[in-house]
Scaffold this motif. Structure first.
Motif, mmCIF file in Angstrom:
data_model
loop_
_atom_site.group_PDB
_atom_site.id
_atom_site.type_symbol
_atom_site.label_atom_id
_atom_site.label_comp_id
_atom_site.label_asym_id
_atom_site.label_seq_id
_atom_site.Cartn_x
_atom_site.Cartn_y
_atom_site.Cartn_z
ATOM 1 N N ALA A 1 87.952 -7.704 76.822
ATOM 2 C CA ALA A 1 89.325 -7.194 76.910
ATOM 3 C C ALA A 1 89.747 -6.567 75.587
ATOM 4 C CB ALA A 1 90.282 -8.324 77.301
ATOM 5 N N ASP A 2 89.297 -7.168 74.496
ATOM 6 C CA ASP A 2 89.703 -6.618 73.194
ATOM 7 C C ASP A 2 89.113 -5.230 72.944
ATOM 8 O OD1 ASP A 2 91.389 -8.692 72.763
ATOM 9 O OD2 ASP A 2 90.056 -9.798 71.399
ATOM 10 N N MET A 3 88.076 -4.888 73.697
ATOM 11 C CA MET A 3 87.548 -3.519 73.598
ATOM 12 C C MET A 3 88.588 -2.521 74.117
ATOM 13 S SD MET A 3 83.660 -3.878 74.919
ATOM 14 C CE MET A 3 82.499 -5.004 74.147
ATOM 15 N N LEU A 4 89.420 -2.985 75.058
ATOM 16 C CA LEU A 4 90.490 -2.113 75.553
ATOM 17 C C LEU A 4 91.515 -1.882 74.443
ATOM 18 C CD1 LEU A 4 92.086 -0.588 77.744
ATOM 19 C CD2 LEU A 4 93.061 -2.799 78.452
ATOM 20 N N ALA A 5 91.887 -2.954 73.749
ATOM 21 C CA ALA A 5 92.855 -2.806 72.643
ATOM 22 C C ALA A 5 92.289 -1.850 71.589
ATOM 23 C CB ALA A 5 93.152 -4.168 72.045
ATOM 24 N N ALA A 6 90.999 -2.008 71.282
ATOM 25 C CA ALA A 6 90.387 -1.153 70.260
ATOM 26 C C ALA A 6 90.382 0.305 70.721
ATOM 27 C CB ALA A 6 88.958 -1.631 69.984
ATOM 28 N N LYS A 7 90.108 0.520 72.006
ATOM 29 C CA LYS A 7 90.084 1.899 72.539
ATOM 30 C C LYS A 7 91.480 2.522 72.493
ATOM 31 C CE LYS A 7 87.104 4.141 74.195
ATOM 32 N NZ LYS A 7 86.317 5.171 73.455
ATOM 33 N N ILE A 8 92.485 1.713 72.824
ATOM 34 C CA ILE A 8 93.864 2.221 72.791
ATOM 35 C C ILE A 8 94.217 2.640 71.359
ATOM 36 C CG2 ILE A 8 96.301 1.544 73.067
ATOM 37 C CD1 ILE A 8 95.301 -0.351 75.374
ATOM 38 N N GLU A 9 93.842 1.810 70.399
ATOM 39 C CA GLU A 9 94.117 2.138 68.984
ATOM 40 C C GLU A 9 93.375 3.409 68.590
ATOM 41 O OE1 GLU A 9 96.224 0.989 66.915
ATOM 42 O OE2 GLU A 9 96.903 -0.827 67.937
ATOM 43 N N GLU A 10 92.131 3.507 69.041
ATOM 44 C CA GLU A 10 91.311 4.682 68.691
ATOM 45 C C GLU A 10 91.913 5.975 69.263
ATOM 46 O OE1 GLU A 10 87.244 4.123 70.049
ATOM 47 O OE2 GLU A 10 87.035 6.294 70.283
ATOM 48 N N GLU B 1 88.985 -1.931 88.734
ATOM 49 C CA GLU B 1 88.670 -2.616 89.996
ATOM 50 C C GLU B 1 88.651 -4.110 89.653
ATOM 51 O OE1 GLU B 1 84.971 -0.317 91.787
ATOM 52 O OE2 GLU B 1 85.216 0.064 89.661
ATOM 53 N N PRO B 2 89.576 -4.901 90.180
ATOM 54 C CA PRO B 2 89.639 -6.306 89.752
ATOM 55 C C PRO B 2 88.338 -7.073 90.011
ATOM 56 C CG PRO B 2 91.278 -5.846 91.473
ATOM 57 C CD PRO B 2 90.666 -4.538 91.100
ATOM 58 N N VAL B 3 87.706 -6.837 91.137
ATOM 59 C CA VAL B 3 86.310 -7.252 91.315
ATOM 60 C C VAL B 3 85.564 -5.948 91.563
ATOM 61 C CG1 VAL B 3 84.648 -8.543 92.700
ATOM 62 C CG2 VAL B 3 86.904 -9.519 92.258
ATOM 63 N N GLY B 4 84.466 -5.748 90.858
ATOM 64 C CA GLY B 4 83.772 -4.466 90.899
ATOM 65 C C GLY B 4 83.272 -4.127 92.293
ATOM 66 N N GLY B 5 83.085 -2.838 92.531
ATOM 67 C CA GLY B 5 82.631 -2.390 93.836
ATOM 68 C C GLY B 5 81.301 -1.679 93.752
ATOM 69 N N ALA B 6 81.288 -0.427 94.204
ATOM 70 C CA ALA B 6 80.046 0.308 94.376
ATOM 71 C C ALA B 6 79.260 0.487 93.075
ATOM 72 C CB ALA B 6 80.358 1.675 94.985
ATOM 73 N N SER B 7 79.936 0.614 91.949
ATOM 74 C CA SER B 7 79.216 0.955 90.719
ATOM 75 C C SER B 7 78.674 -0.260 89.977
ATOM 76 C CB SER B 7 80.124 1.745 89.775
ATOM 77 O OG SER B 7 81.112 0.891 89.261
ATOM 78 N N THR B 8 79.314 -1.414 90.144
ATOM 79 C CA THR B 8 78.839 -2.601 89.424
ATOM 80 C C THR B 8 78.311 -3.668 90.372
ATOM 81 O OG1 THR B 8 81.091 -3.490 89.432
ATOM 82 C CG2 THR B 8 80.372 -2.357 87.418
ATOM 83 N N GLY B 9 78.554 -3.516 91.669
ATOM 84 C CA GLY B 9 78.066 -4.504 92.619
ATOM 85 C C GLY B 9 78.767 -5.837 92.455
ATOM 86 N N ALA B 10 80.028 -5.884 92.908
ATOM 87 C CA ALA B 10 80.777 -7.150 92.987
ATOM 88 C C ALA B 10 80.896 -7.860 91.636
ATOM 89 C CB ALA B 10 80.144 -8.073 94.038
ATOM 90 N N LEU B 11 81.044 -7.101 90.582
ATOM 91 C CA LEU B 11 81.183 -7.706 89.252
ATOM 92 C C LEU B 11 82.483 -8.505 89.159
ATOM 93 C CD1 LEU B 11 79.976 -7.783 86.312
ATOM 94 C CD2 LEU B 11 81.676 -6.033 85.766
ATOM 95 N N PRO C 1 82.937 -5.557 81.881
ATOM 96 C CA PRO C 1 82.508 -6.842 81.291
ATOM 97 C C PRO C 1 81.264 -7.420 81.951
ATOM 98 C CG PRO C 1 84.395 -7.185 82.727
ATOM 99 C CD PRO C 1 84.138 -5.711 82.741
ATOM 100 N N ARG C 2 80.116 -6.794 81.686
ATOM 101 C CA ARG C 2 78.874 -7.234 82.345
ATOM 102 C C ARG C 2 78.193 -8.318 81.510
ATOM 103 N NH1 ARG C 2 76.011 -1.670 83.749
ATOM 104 N NH2 ARG C 2 76.575 -1.292 81.589
ATOM 105 N N ALA C 3 78.841 -9.477 81.496
ATOM 106 C CA ALA C 3 78.357 -10.591 80.676
ATOM 107 C C ALA C 3 76.891 -10.919 80.974
ATOM 108 C CB ALA C 3 79.239 -11.813 80.911
ATOM 109 N N TYR C 4 76.504 -10.804 82.244
ATOM 110 C CA TYR C 4 75.132 -11.182 82.633
ATOM 111 C C TYR C 4 74.095 -10.281 81.963
ATOM 112 C CZ TYR C 4 74.986 -7.185 85.809
ATOM 113 O OH TYR C 4 74.988 -5.913 86.312
#
Ligand code: PLP
Length: 447
Positions: free
Chosen positions: A188-197, A209-219, A169-172
């Motif tokens: 979050a709804d993208m997760l529901a859509a992916k599950i359906e797909e 990762e509840p708060v992003g780490g190395a790949s998103t930088g503290a997202l 969820p990189r809103a910025y």
């Protein structure tokens, strides 16, 4: 740097580094006497600072009793005590603990336990673990299969079964307001859509990762995101795995980041700050609801030789005691707020900083070529690497990676040990300021 003979060691590349002599608190010294501030706790590991005397004493005491006891031959007081203490710090439902030696092993354990739980409960059709892009969950092939960082996964794709992804969820980057719950729902709804797909009956788990780490930088997830993700997982009977390898043990201003949203995942994995660099240690925490059917069905088909090593567990226990004794979770929240203020002030002065984010003492800033479009700096400039080198030369250690999936984007993580003081936050901010001035001039000169 002192002249040294060629090394027989190799890691990612050929770069040599000064030889470490001593480390105390948030400071480290090389053998030439140069001092460094450990502004990233290594790789977001040394949460309680270096050379804590109480942890060293606990390790010494355990070493004098026994350093190894294979788990199939003996129980140890140290591993029992650490499991009990860990379970007590986590939500009641997470009352079983499985020890490992690092983050990747913890993630592998979670994936395999989830799969065995599905088999043991008559849900053998479930095997897909959805993850996010970008994400980082470890370097072993199983953990890599749920990692979203192309530069690390591409070469190994033929050897793995890559798992489905949903966008992080990189809103910025998408121009959305992170404070608006509609933004959280949107991702979050993208997760529901992916599950359906994918077919809900084939999906086993969602790892995040509840708060992003190395790949998103503290997202930090937008408002409402985590709550909605948990709801979606419940709705589809999918296990929610929180990868708290980086965020756990107080890093974000709570013992686990899950506490920020009052969410209890089905499985949680910890490492890094859990033993704070004193020994290799990680853990998977899970509930009896998942463990019992697996044990009833014949047992968990998984394990590592060093799992539950008494020395590692004694160190881990002493680390937790230090976190509590010194109030480090609260300090992470307080000092994190101060650090974010300092980073925001730097963003106002340096146009190359496009975004500042984080929670507690897991903070980051991201470089952009243009704030309007959020276009990254030209990837060939390897800005993420260059900034770290300039800071290192000044005696400040920070951590950086690429933000946009591994081949572009540059973020820098600032995550000092949780023992950091106000004066030390200001010292770090001062060094960042000097480094940013030099870095900005350099980037402008060849733009
Ligand atoms: N998961 C997360 C969120 C991480 O940040 C990392 C390491 O950076 C790992 C897993 C892998 O941990 P390790 O490098 O200890 O295997």
């Amino acid at each position: 740097m002192t002249e040294r003979p060629p090394s027989h060691l190799f890691y990612q590349g050929r770069q040599r580094r000064p030889v470490l002599d001593q480390a105390r608190g948030i400071y480290m010294w090389d053998v030439d006497g140069k001092r460094y501030i450990d502004g990233s706790s290594g790789a977001m590991v040394c949460n309680i600072g270096h050379s804590n005397p109480n942890v060293l004493a606990a390790m010494r005491a355990q070493m004098e009793r026994s350093t190894f006891g294979y788990r199939l031959h003996f129980e140890t007081e140290a591993s029992e005590a650490l499991a009990r203490r860990t379970a007590a710090l986590l939500p009641d439902e997470l009352d079983r603990v499985f020890f490992v030696s690092g983050g990747s092993e913890a993630v592998e354990s979670a994936l395999k336990l989830a799969r065995q739980w599905a088999l043991a409960t008559g849900q053998g059709g479930r095997w897909k673990v959805i993850s996010r892009f970008p994400s980082y969950h470890g370097s072993t092939l199983g953990a890599l299969a749920v990692t979203g960082y192309n530069a690390l996964t591409d070469p190994f794709e033929p050897m793995m079964r890559m798992m489905p992804r949903v966008p992080a969820p990189r809103a910025y980057l998408d121009g959305l307001d992170p404070a608006d719950p509609a933004t959280g729902r949107h991702y979050a709804d993208m997760l529901a859509a992916k599950i359906e797909e994918e077919g809900p009956e084939s999906v086993l788990a969602f790892i995040v990762e509840p708060v992003g780490g190395a790949s998103t930088g503290a997202l930090v997830p937008p408002a409402g995101y985590m709550e909605r993700v948990a709801e979606i997982c419940r709705h589809y009977g999918i296990l929610l795995i929180f990868d708290e390898v980086m965020t756990g043990a107080g890093r974000t201003g709570r013992f686990t980041a899950a506490e920020h949203w009052g969410i209890t995942p089905d499985i949680m994995v910890l490492s890094k700050g859990f033993a704070a660099g004193y020994v290799p240690l990680g853990a998977m925490a899970v509930g009896a609801r998942l463990v019992e059917p697996v044990l009833d069905a014949g047992g968990f088909l998984h394990g590592y030789t060093y799992a539950g090593n008494p020395l590692a567990c004694a160190a881990g226990l002493a680390v937790i005691e230090e976190i509590e004794r010194q109030g480090l979770v609260e300090n992470a929240e307080r000092m994190g707020a101060r650090l974010m203020e300092r980073l925001d002030a730097l963003r106002q002065r340096y146009p190359l900083i496009g975004d500042v984010r984080g929670k507690g003492l897991l903070t980051a800033f991201e470089f952009v070529a243009d704030r309007q479009s959020m276009a990254p700096l030209p990837p060939g400039r390897a800005a993420f690497h260059r900034f770290v080198e300039l800071a290192y030369a000044r005696g400040l250690i920070v951590y950086s990676r690429r933000t946009r999936g591994g081949y572009a984007g540059d973020h820098v993580i600032v995550a000092p040990p949780l023992i950091v003081t106000e004066a030390q936050i200001d010292e770090i901010a001062g060094l960042l300021d000097e480094t940013l001035a030099e870095f900005s001039a350099e980037m402008a000169a060849v733009a």
